[in-house]
Design an enzyme around this catalytic site. Sequence first.
Site, PDB file in Angstrom:
ATOM      1  N   GLY A 155       0.862  -1.094   0.038  1.00  0.00           N
ATOM      2  CA  GLY A 155       0.056   0.064  -0.017  1.00  0.00           C
ATOM      3  C   GLY A 155       0.814   1.272   0.008  1.00  0.00           C
ATOM      4  O   GLY A 155       2.148   1.209  -0.631  1.00  0.00           O
ATOM      5  N   ARG A 156       0.424   2.348   0.518  1.00  0.00           N
ATOM      6  CA  ARG A 156       1.135   3.751   0.400  1.00  0.00           C
ATOM      7  C   ARG A 156       2.491   3.428   1.187  1.00  0.00           C
ATOM      8  O   ARG A 156       3.533   3.732   0.765  1.00  0.00           O
ATOM      9  CB  ARG A 156       0.250   4.595   0.841  1.00  0.00           C
ATOM     10  CG  ARG A 156      -0.672   5.473   0.225  1.00  0.00           C
ATOM     11  CD  ARG A 156      -1.421   6.387   0.929  1.00  0.00           C
ATOM     12  NE  ARG A 156      -1.633   5.974   2.104  1.00  0.00           N
ATOM     13  CZ  ARG A 156      -3.190   5.638   2.504  1.00  0.00           C
ATOM     14  NH1 ARG A 156      -3.955   5.726   1.472  1.00  0.00           N
ATOM     15  NH2 ARG A 156      -3.474   5.455   3.526  1.00  0.00           N
ATOM     16  N   ILE A 157       2.370   2.950   2.381  1.00  0.00           N
ATOM     17  CA  ILE A 157       3.520   2.701   3.110  1.00  0.00           C
ATOM     18  C   ILE A 157       4.630   1.765   2.480  1.00  0.00           C
ATOM     19  O   ILE A 157       5.759   1.850   2.460  1.00  0.00           O
ATOM     20  CB  ILE A 157       3.334   2.433   4.677  1.00  0.00           C
ATOM     21  CG1 ILE A 157       2.699   3.764   5.219  1.00  0.00           C
ATOM     22  CG2 ILE A 157       4.720   2.290   5.408  1.00  0.00           C
ATOM     23  CD1 ILE A 157       1.815   3.396   6.665  1.00  0.00           C
ATOM     24  N   ARG A 238       1.035  -3.346  12.693  1.00  0.00           N
ATOM     25  CA  ARG A 238       0.066  -3.211  13.767  1.00  0.00           C
ATOM     26  C   ARG A 238       0.477  -4.752  14.717  1.00  0.00           C
ATOM     27  O   ARG A 238       0.148  -5.799  14.191  1.00  0.00           O
ATOM     28  CB  ARG A 238      -1.467  -3.293  13.393  1.00  0.00           C
ATOM     29  CG  ARG A 238      -2.353  -2.104  13.723  1.00  0.00           C
ATOM     30  CD  ARG A 238      -2.311  -1.417  14.965  1.00  0.00           C
ATOM     31  NE  ARG A 238      -2.596  -0.015  14.930  1.00  0.00           N
ATOM     32  CZ  ARG A 238      -2.144   1.026  14.429  1.00  0.00           C
ATOM     33  NH1 ARG A 238      -1.094   0.843  14.212  1.00  0.00           N
ATOM     34  NH2 ARG A 238      -2.821   2.033  14.280  1.00  0.00           N
ATOM     35  N   GLU A 267       0.482  -4.364  23.226  1.00  0.00           N
ATOM     36  CA  GLU A 267       1.281  -3.387  23.645  1.00  0.00           C
ATOM     37  C   GLU A 267       0.529  -2.219  24.602  1.00  0.00           C
ATOM     38  O   GLU A 267      -0.542  -2.173  24.302  1.00  0.00           O
ATOM     39  CB  GLU A 267       1.851  -2.547  22.255  1.00  0.00           C
ATOM     40  CG  GLU A 267       0.792  -1.847  21.578  1.00  0.00           C
ATOM     41  CD  GLU A 267       1.718  -1.351  20.179  1.00  0.00           C
ATOM     42  OE1 GLU A 267       2.412  -2.232  19.686  1.00  0.00           O
ATOM     43  OE2 GLU A 267       1.435  -0.253  20.005  1.00  0.00           O
ATOM     44  N   HIS A 285       6.609   1.717  19.340  1.00  0.00           N
ATOM     45  CA  HIS A 285       5.451   2.186  18.323  1.00  0.00           C
ATOM     46  C   HIS A 285       5.249   3.831  17.965  1.00  0.00           C
ATOM     47  O   HIS A 285       4.567   4.598  18.335  1.00  0.00           O
ATOM     48  CB  HIS A 285       3.994   1.816  18.975  1.00  0.00           C
ATOM     49  CG  HIS A 285       2.870   1.952  17.902  1.00  0.00           C
ATOM     50  ND1 HIS A 285       1.744   1.183  18.143  1.00  0.00           N
ATOM     51  CD2 HIS A 285       2.574   2.630  16.720  1.00  0.00           C
ATOM     52  CE1 HIS A 285       1.034   1.227  16.994  1.00  0.00           C
ATOM     53  NE2 HIS A 285       1.675   2.402  16.118  1.00  0.00           N
ATOM     54  N   ALA A 287       7.032   4.641  14.733  1.00  0.00           N
ATOM     55  CA  ALA A 287       7.555   4.736  13.306  1.00  0.00           C
ATOM     56  C   ALA A 287       6.959   6.037  12.656  1.00  0.00           C
ATOM     57  O   ALA A 287       7.723   6.665  11.901  1.00  0.00           O
ATOM     58  CB  ALA A 287       7.193   3.291  12.515  1.00  0.00           C
TER      59      ALA A 287
HETATM   60  C1  DGY Z   1      -0.946   4.743  12.716  1.00  0.00           C
HETATM   61  O1  DGY Z   1      -0.955   6.005  12.353  1.00  0.00           O
HETATM   62  O2  DGY Z   1      -1.732   3.859  12.331  1.00  0.00           O
HETATM   63  C2  DGY Z   1       0.130   4.667  13.331  1.00  0.00           C
HETATM   64  O3  DGY Z   1       0.351   3.396  13.966  1.00  0.00           O
HETATM   65  C3  DGY Z   1       0.084   5.476  14.609  1.00  0.00           C
HETATM   66  O4  DGY Z   1       1.308   6.060  15.317  1.00  0.00           O
END
Ligand code: DGY
Length: 320
Positions: A155-157, A238, A267, A285, A287
Amino acid sequence: MKPRVLVTREVFTEVLDYLERHFDVTPNQADQPFSPDALAKALSDKDGALTVLTDRIDAGLLAKCPKLKVVCNIAVGYNNIDVKACRDAGVMATNTPGVLDDSTADFTWALILAAARRVTEAEAYVRAGEWKGWKLKQFLGADVHHATLGILGLGRIGQAVARRARGFEMNVLYHEPKRLPADVEKACGAAYVNFDELLSRADILTIHVPYSSATHHLVGAAQIAKMKPTAALIHAARGGVVDDTALIMALKRGTIAAAGLDVFENEPALNPEFLKLANVVMTPHIASSSTATRRNMAMLAAENLVAALTTGKPPNLLNP
Ligand code: DGY
């Protein structure tokens, strides 16, 4: 009378200033997380909320919040929100897509490099005063350049991660339930493979899929067993997509060589066995946590809140 909104956690002051121009705002700059009961109570007289991924928005809560019209999550992921329950209750839900792709991809690369080249393990060794001299075979790691990068979820990331692989002259493979258009593959320099092939060919496997019942433990013992013993698993998506217990077992047994993790099941109460492992790089968490990006995420969520309560048409509506 202005609509009343709750901001469930600390945000940047300019975000509060913006909201206060439109609403009667109840902030939480002390940043004390709400218990589910306290959240329901705080929202019982509110028209809208700016929420974060630790706030559970479900049918039980919505039943106690008759005035609520919108919840705007400061995150692209929204597995903390029961979107169907929101729809049934006539509550709009929004997220923050797009603004965090590059920061999250940058950080994924931090985890890739740290896990492959044993950066945090070596740093702990230096800090502990254990470094007594240079050795040819000290902290031998795996090369990232020219290796095969496997991306689960383009996807985008995932695409932003793939574009960054060019500089390392990598062979980039990806898997998605449905193959992506040729122009996307070309822009990313990524070749489509099936899931098993992705697992067995990747030197570095990086995960970029959202969490849902469909992706729960998508990477578990059976999948990790297909990976190379020299491979590293990187996860900044996630908690729950990876079976953490299976991963810990694999890292202990040498089924794979290393892991770089920014997200965990349950978490922040991560499995304590992780803490005993030298071959895992762990971060809390973060990123997407550059100053600019976290500000942009909070501001986009605030813009959604304003649009929802003034026009009924927030730009990032999840349940039209
Ligand atoms: C998100 O945007 O889903 C990230 O995990 C939040 O830090």
